[in-house]
Motif scaffolding. Sequence first.
Motif, PDB file in Angstrom:
ATOM      1  N   VAL A   1       0.582  -1.286   0.312  1.00 27.15           N
ATOM      2  CA  VAL A   1       0.204  -0.506   0.715  1.00 27.15           C
ATOM      3  C   VAL A   1       0.324   1.107  -0.025  1.00 27.15           C
ATOM      4  O   VAL A   1       0.807   2.165  -0.779  1.00 27.15           O
ATOM      5  CB  VAL A   1      -0.973  -0.509   1.379  1.00 27.15           C
ATOM      6  N   ALA A   2       2.055   0.963   0.612  1.00 30.35           N
ATOM      7  CA  ALA A   2       2.852   2.310   0.663  1.00 30.35           C
ATOM      8  C   ALA A   2       2.925   3.143  -0.868  1.00 30.35           C
ATOM      9  O   ALA A   2       3.875   4.008  -1.358  1.00 30.35           O
ATOM     10  CB  ALA A   2       4.617   1.912   1.523  1.00 30.35           C
ATOM     11  N   LEU A   3       3.414   2.200  -1.648  1.00 29.82           N
ATOM     12  CA  LEU A   3       3.613   1.754  -2.904  1.00 29.82           C
ATOM     13  C   LEU A   3       2.858   2.562  -4.173  1.00 29.82           C
ATOM     14  O   LEU A   3       2.817   3.530  -5.065  1.00 29.82           O
ATOM     15  CB  LEU A   3       3.811   0.648  -2.945  1.00 29.82           C
ATOM     16  N   ASP A   4       1.663   2.776  -3.244  1.00 31.12           N
ATOM     17  CA  ASP A   4       0.008   3.912  -3.749  1.00 31.12           C
ATOM     18  C   ASP A   4       0.169   5.589  -4.118  1.00 31.12           C
ATOM     19  O   ASP A   4       0.525   6.044  -5.059  1.00 31.12           O
ATOM     20  CB  ASP A   4      -0.856   3.507  -3.230  1.00 31.12           C
ATOM     21  N   ASP A   5       1.808   5.960  -3.133  1.00 24.38           N
ATOM     22  CA  ASP A   5       1.780   6.870  -2.838  1.00 24.38           C
ATOM     23  C   ASP A   5       3.609   7.164  -2.342  1.00 24.38           C
ATOM     24  O   ASP A   5       3.717   7.376  -0.899  1.00 24.38           O
ATOM     25  CB  ASP A   5       1.010   8.130  -2.050  1.00 24.38           C
ATOM     26  N   PRO A   6       4.128   6.450  -2.827  1.00 17.80           N
ATOM     27  CA  PRO A   6       5.627   6.612  -3.123  1.00 17.80           C
ATOM     28  C   PRO A   6       5.888   7.698  -2.733  1.00 17.80           C
ATOM     29  O   PRO A   6       7.610   8.552  -1.006  1.00 17.80           O
ATOM     30  CB  PRO A   6       6.326   5.980  -3.479  1.00 17.80           C
TER      31      PRO A   6
ATOM     32  N   ALA B   1      -4.050  12.285   1.659  1.00 16.93           N
ATOM     33  CA  ALA B   1      -4.671  10.782   0.634  1.00 16.93           C
ATOM     34  C   ALA B   1      -6.189  11.300   0.331  1.00 16.93           C
ATOM     35  O   ALA B   1      -6.261  10.950  -1.256  1.00 16.93           O
ATOM     36  CB  ALA B   1      -4.711   9.644   1.073  1.00 16.93           C
ATOM     37  N   ASP B   2      -6.324  12.215   0.383  1.00 15.44           N
ATOM     38  CA  ASP B   2      -7.802  12.759   0.770  1.00 15.44           C
ATOM     39  C   ASP B   2      -7.761  14.408   0.753  1.00 15.44           C
ATOM     40  O   ASP B   2      -8.127  14.929   1.646  1.00 15.44           O
ATOM     41  CB  ASP B   2      -8.728  11.950   1.522  1.00 15.44           C
ATOM     42  N   PRO B   3      -7.358  14.786  -0.087  1.00 18.41           N
ATOM     43  CA  PRO B   3      -6.694  16.322  -0.652  1.00 18.41           C
ATOM     44  C   PRO B   3      -8.299  16.879  -0.584  1.00 18.41           C
ATOM     45  O   PRO B   3      -8.911  16.425  -1.543  1.00 18.41           O
ATOM     46  CB  PRO B   3      -6.300  16.605  -1.541  1.00 18.41           C
ATOM     47  N   GLY B   4      -8.462  17.865   0.511  1.00 25.16           N
ATOM     48  CA  GLY B   4      -9.705  19.420   0.377  1.00 25.16           C
ATOM     49  C   GLY B   4      -9.387  20.259  -0.742  1.00 25.16           C
ATOM     50  O   GLY B   4      -7.919  20.178  -0.835  1.00 25.16           O
ATOM     51  N   PRO B   5      -9.918  21.414  -0.740  1.00 25.91           N
ATOM     52  CA  PRO B   5      -9.712  22.624  -1.580  1.00 25.91           C
ATOM     53  C   PRO B   5      -8.035  22.855  -0.064  1.00 25.91           C
ATOM     54  O   PRO B   5      -7.347  23.394  -0.416  1.00 25.91           O
ATOM     55  CB  PRO B   5     -10.327  23.565  -1.537  1.00 25.91           C
ATOM     56  N   ALA B   6      -8.191  23.599   0.982  1.00 29.65           N
ATOM     57  CA  ALA B   6      -7.444  23.611   1.762  1.00 29.65           C
ATOM     58  C   ALA B   6      -6.091  23.519   1.310  1.00 29.65           C
ATOM     59  O   ALA B   6      -4.985  23.873   1.825  1.00 29.65           O
ATOM     60  CB  ALA B   6      -7.906  23.648   3.170  1.00 29.65           C
ATOM     61  N   ASP B   7      -5.695  21.835   1.170  1.00 26.55           N
ATOM     62  CA  ASP B   7      -5.172  21.166   0.685  1.00 26.55           C
ATOM     63  C   ASP B   7      -4.065  21.295  -0.112  1.00 26.55           C
ATOM     64  O   ASP B   7      -2.835  21.853  -0.146  1.00 26.55           O
ATOM     65  CB  ASP B   7      -5.341  19.617   0.959  1.00 26.55           C
ATOM     66  N   TRP B   8      -5.028  21.642  -1.504  1.00 28.37           N
ATOM     67  CA  TRP B   8      -4.547  22.558  -2.658  1.00 28.37           C
ATOM     68  C   TRP B   8      -3.542  23.754  -1.835  1.00 28.37           C
ATOM     69  O   TRP B   8      -2.960  23.898  -3.211  1.00 28.37           O
ATOM     70  CB  TRP B   8      -5.455  22.545  -3.200  1.00 28.37           C
TER      71      TRP B   8
ATOM     72  N   ASN C   1       2.743   9.980  -8.921  1.00 24.75           N
ATOM     73  CA  ASN C   1       1.580   9.556  -9.967  1.00 24.75           C
ATOM     74  C   ASN C   1       1.231   9.588  -8.319  1.00 24.75           C
ATOM     75  O   ASN C   1       0.421   8.668  -8.684  1.00 24.75           O
ATOM     76  CB  ASN C   1       2.548   8.195 -10.390  1.00 24.75           C
ATOM     77  N   CYS C   2       0.570  10.879  -8.002  1.00 23.91           N
ATOM     78  CA  CYS C   2       0.364  11.049  -7.177  1.00 23.91           C
ATOM     79  C   CYS C   2      -1.476  10.749  -7.730  1.00 23.91           C
ATOM     80  O   CYS C   2      -1.750  10.531  -8.414  1.00 23.91           O
ATOM     81  CB  CYS C   2       0.103  12.528  -6.285  1.00 23.91           C
ATOM     82  N   PRO C   3      -1.936  10.179  -6.110  1.00 20.03           N
ATOM     83  CA  PRO C   3      -3.635   9.478  -6.507  1.00 20.03           C
ATOM     84  C   PRO C   3      -4.294  10.368  -7.033  1.00 20.03           C
ATOM     85  O   PRO C   3      -5.488  10.248  -7.216  1.00 20.03           O
ATOM     86  CB  PRO C   3      -3.692   8.342  -5.186  1.00 20.03           C
ATOM     87  N   ALA C   4      -3.809  11.417  -6.544  1.00 17.88           N
ATOM     88  CA  ALA C   4      -5.762  12.367  -6.151  1.00 17.88           C
ATOM     89  C   ALA C   4      -4.524  13.745  -7.608  1.00 17.88           C
ATOM     90  O   ALA C   4      -4.112  13.360  -7.713  1.00 17.88           O
ATOM     91  CB  ALA C   4      -4.843  13.583  -4.859  1.00 17.88           C
TER      92      ALA C   4
END
Length: 235
Positions: free
Chosen positions: A8-13, A47-54, A71-74
């Motif tokens: 799972v760590a490889l989904d967002d290395p 992993a689950d960004p909202g507007p504030a994170d961007w 290859n960011c999942p978001a």
Amino acid sequence: MSVNLDVVALDDPVGESLRGRHAHLARGVGRAATYLPDVSTFASVSADPGPADWDDLVRLLGRGEFADMFNCPATPPSHWEPVFVLEGRQMIWPEDALPGHAGEETDAGVVELGADSGPEMLDLISRTKPGPFWSRTHELGTYLGIRDEGGLVAMAGERLRPPGWTEISAVCTAPEARGRGHAARLVGALVTRITARGERPFLHVAEANTGAIALYERLGFVTRRPVTFRGFRTP
């Protein structure tokens, strides 16, 4: 030897590396993070960004700046300008192959490259263009090389470091030195080092680079999943 088998760590290395073993090379705002200048351009959000994170990533990078999401999942909001999209794949060293040497029997001629090798590493990168590599990228891990008559003709090294894993990257050979098995020897030497410390190697490769994919498969790597590399311009 204990090996962390959590894929799972490889989904967002990138994010896993910035929050973990590369934290000393990271800078962040809120849940957004990127590497220090001249180390890497890779950036990450939660992993689950909202507007504030961007928004935090914009504050971190600056307005109108390059956001290399790898290859960011978001994916960023729709008003972020796309810069590039490249299809690729993530490949891993099989669990049942540990420990291993990727089929190579010798490390003859393989040398470790230190900070004093920086200029010749950058020169080789400029001639072969294996992917992003900056003046401090070598600080991400161990880099190995092969010299011919004193000149660096091939290299490969360690880049992302999510828990239990180490990415092999910057695999390149000067045009005049190709066809001699240098890439296989270097990747094999890195596999040996990585597995010896209880980790598993992985790597990323562009889907169009069929020659590299064939080499990695011959050495023993298997495809875990397709990935899409993306870059954006911050608003």
